[in-house]
Design an enzyme around this catalytic site. Sequence first.
Site, PDB file in Angstrom:
ATOM      1  N   LYS A  75       0.832  -1.198   0.000  1.00 52.48           N
ATOM      2  CA  LYS A  75       0.000   0.000   0.000  1.00 52.48           C
ATOM      3  C   LYS A  75       0.872   1.255   0.000  1.00 52.48           C
ATOM      4  CE  LYS A  75      -1.686   2.066   3.570  1.00 52.48           C
ATOM      5  NZ  LYS A  75      -2.379   2.426   4.820  1.00 52.48           N
TER       6      LYS A  75
ATOM      7  N   ASP B 264      -6.408   1.002   0.957  1.00 52.06           N
ATOM      8  CA  ASP B 264      -6.498   1.328   2.380  1.00 52.06           C
ATOM      9  C   ASP B 264      -7.871   0.924   2.908  1.00 52.06           C
ATOM     10  OD1 ASP B 264      -8.247   3.218   1.422  1.00 52.06           O
ATOM     11  OD2 ASP B 264      -7.294   4.916   2.424  1.00 52.06           O
TER      12      ASP B 264
END
Length: 346
Positions: free
Chosen positions: A214, A232
């Site tokens: 991420k 997320d």
Amino acid sequence: MKKSSASKKTASAKGAAAEKASVEKAAAEEPAAKKAAAKKTAAKKAAAKKAAPMKRQAPAKKPAVVPKKAAAAVKGVAPAKTVAAKPPRGESRTALVRRARRIDRELAEVYPYAHPELDFENPFQLVVATVLSAQTTDLRVNQTTPALFAKYPTPEDLAAAVPEEVEEILRPTGFFRAKTKSVIGLSKALAEDFGGEVPGRLEDLVKLPGVGRKTAFVVLGNAFGRPGITVDTHFQRLVRRWRWTEETDPDKIEAAVGALFPKSDWTDLSHHVIWHGRRICHARKPACGACPIAPLCPAYGEGETDPEKAKKLLKYEKGGLPGQRLKPPQAYLDAGGKPAPPLGAG
């Protein structure tokens, strides 16, 4: 002869009487038989009706009140109109791709100024800020990093820092000891293994302490212009609400959603989805009545559908409040967005 004739008459009379009695009995029994047959037929019909499956009439759909598409809804919520939400039951792959891409197009019109909401001036600041953003808001990170980068402007400076001093600066972000270890560790790795420069490859970034896929895609997409999907918590929540995928693992979500869009769209798509999750499609109380993509959303109605009540749930610039960046892009300011206040400001 007379006796014989009398006997015949008597016998004839008895036969006629018997025949008459038989006819009268049959006439009396006929209504009863018809009545019994009618009852039997009625019983059969009732049994057949009971055995046949009942067709339930689907309840009439209650029209959903949703707003019109807001091209630049920073300065107010668009007026409402009545439409019906369309759950994608039995949706084909082609239909899913078309719906997903249409949602992204709609969000691109609502958030034409979408950008990474972490303040940064170079790739080093972005990777550090992204690591610090775990388990806290971008706003809190943006309020904390000015002091950190003023004291430690380069990877070499932060690599040589005293951990206790860094911890004190990072305390407002939460989990400050673990985060201090990560940012000092990644700074040492940058200084020793990459000449003090942030690498522009995924396989190199994920080797840095505290950096996962991420974080790596945030850096690649926003510091190097290389497409990536940032999965997320907001992204995970929304793509599942929209039924783009049923996966729960971030890597599988990334793969499933990535397959719906051209690679060139991935970075902007991430911004659009995350911005919508922070401003309108909240985890606990989605502002369904103020959502510009409500007609395309199979989860419409999970949140507040009344337009006026939903309007009060809007956050950041959609609710007329400051954003998360202390130094937002000019496009955001031009659209009516407000910069966030520094740490400690009223």
